[in-house]
Design an enzyme around this catalytic site. Structure first.
Site, PDB file in Angstrom:
ATOM      1  N   CYS A   1      -0.486   4.142   2.055  1.00 10.92           N
ATOM      2  CA  CYS A   1      -0.328   3.973   3.510  1.00 10.92           C
ATOM      3  C   CYS A   1       1.124   4.205   3.936  1.00 10.92           C
ATOM      4  CB  CYS A   1      -0.699   2.565   3.953  1.00 10.92           C
ATOM      5  SG  CYS A   1      -2.164   1.902   3.192  1.00 10.92           S
ATOM      6  N   ASP A   2       2.060   3.671   3.183  1.00  8.55           N
ATOM      7  CA  ASP A   2       3.438   3.580   3.672  1.00  8.55           C
ATOM      8  C   ASP A   2       4.453   4.418   2.903  1.00  8.55           C
ATOM      9  OD1 ASP A   2       2.587   1.756   5.600  1.00  8.55           O
ATOM     10  OD2 ASP A   2       2.735   0.093   4.202  1.00  8.55           O
TER      11      ASP A   2
ATOM     12  N   CYS B   1       0.844  -1.205   0.000  1.00  6.70           N
ATOM     13  CA  CYS B   1       0.000   0.000   0.000  1.00  6.70           C
ATOM     14  C   CYS B   1       0.874   1.248   0.000  1.00  6.70           C
ATOM     15  CB  CYS B   1      -0.950  -0.005   1.195  1.00  6.70           C
ATOM     16  SG  CYS B   1      -2.030   1.439   1.212  1.00  6.70           S
TER      17      CYS B   1
END
Ligand code: NDP
Length: 320
Positions: free
Chosen positions: A147-148, A144
């Site tokens: 997300c990261d 992701c």
């Protein structure tokens, strides 16, 4: 007189799956006095329990660990008396007014007036030992980018894939990172032309065609990636600090096939603007119906919609 079967239980609202969509549905359903019963599924807490820090969920200004956040979701759902249980839904029959759901291969049967599906989706991985080891350690392997990606600001990363997701996530990473190596296994991309152009026009994305990943390098933290050119047979190591996968997701909807409408891949098609599925009384929230956004906050939002739609359905039947 026939003996009562103690393994059959009737509930107003059954929630299948325990990610952000399921718990948000539970909070709303419980507060609406639907006495929800939730079966947590094979991965209680869902995909977020496999990530490290969550920095993009509103309300956590300092960020929070994925597993910890899911504990908070659970605690909030239980505060309003959601009955959260371990167990996996293994078979469903949505044809009647009462929905029949078998738990753990028939060990228990739930008869539900409404069902909320929040079984999510699972990211696909290459399946390399090095990839899984570093992923489990939180050592720089992620599926992701949204997300990261932030953790790799001004660093070099690699992303595997050549679909729309890989292009979208690759260009997202390119805005944050010094350089993005896009590893494409064929000599063309599956992505739409507009998405391909987006990555091809970014100066700091290098596309490696005909390139397969042999190994993610590094003991505790990603240090590079060993790749093979499947045309020339040439191998090389590319130094990177982050390794991203964007090779697709699989919605966890196999048990609903034939019971509700879904697309070819298995994503459930809700009625536009609602959480209703093609089976009356069955609702969906989260990634099981979302191949596009796939965020915890969007899953929570559609989980809320599912509970509100379930409440309305029950009210119309005089059951809520
Ligand atoms: P896709 O299935 O479309 O693409 C997966 C990509 O990963 C393919 O390029 C595939 O390569 C590659 N791949 C699969 N397995 C491997 C492997 N083992 N090693 C290397 N590469 C691999 O998935 P997406 O997640 O990209 O998209 C899913 C759906 O969502 C699509 O319909 C897409 O259009 C849509 N979507 C739309 C967006 C938008 O419109 N903005 C954004 C994101 C998704 P190969 O081509 O060689 O098979």
């Amino acid at each position: 007189m026939a003996e009562e079967n103690k393994d059959i239980e009737r509930v107003k609202c059954l929630i299948i799956g325990s990610g952000p969509a399921g718990y948000t549905a539970a909070i709303y359903a419980a507060r609406a006095a639907l006495n929800p019963v939730m079966y947590a599924g094979p991965e209680p807490g869902g995909q977020l329990t496999t990530t490290t820090d969550v920095d993009n969920f509103p309300g956590y200004p300092k960020g929070i660990g994925g597993p910890e956040m899911m504990e908070e979701f659970k605690a909030q759902a239980e505060r309003f008396d959601t009955d959260v249980r371990f167990g996996v839904a293994t078979k469903v029959n949505f044809s009647g007014d009462i929905k029949i759901v078998e738990i753990d291969n028939g060990k228990k049967t739930i008869e539900a007036h409404t069902v909320i599906i929040s079984t999510g989706a699972s990211a696909k991985w290459l399946g390399l030992e090095s990839e899984q080891r570093l992923r489990e350690k939180g050592g720089g392997v992620s599926a992701c980018a949204v997300c990261d990606g932030f953790f790799y600001k001004d660093l070099e990363v690699a992303i595997v894939g050549a679909g729309d997701s890989a292009c979208e996530e690759g260009s997202y990473l390119a805005k944050l990172c010094k350089k993005v190596h896009m590893l494409v296994r064929r000599d063309e991309m599956r992505a739409s032309k507009i998405m391909q152009d987006r990555v091809k026009n970014m100066d700091n994305i290098e596309i490696h065609w005909n390139t397969e990943t042999e190994e993610v390098l590094g003991e505790d933290q990603v240090e590079g990636v060993r790749v093979l050119n499947n045309k020339t047979g040439e191998k090389k190591d590319i130094p990177v600090q982050g390794f991203f996968l964007a090779i697709g997701h699989k919605p966890n909807t196999d048990i609903f096939k034939g019971q509700i409408e879904m697309d070819d891949v298995g994503y459930i098609n809700p009625v536009l603007g609602t959480a209703k599925t093609s089976a009356p009384g069955v609702f969906v929230g989260g990634d099981a119906a979302d191949k596009h956004y796939r965020q915890a906050v969007t899953a929570a939002g559609t989980g809320c919609m599912a509970a509100l739609d379930a409440e309305k359905y029950l009210a119309e039947k005089g059951l809520a």
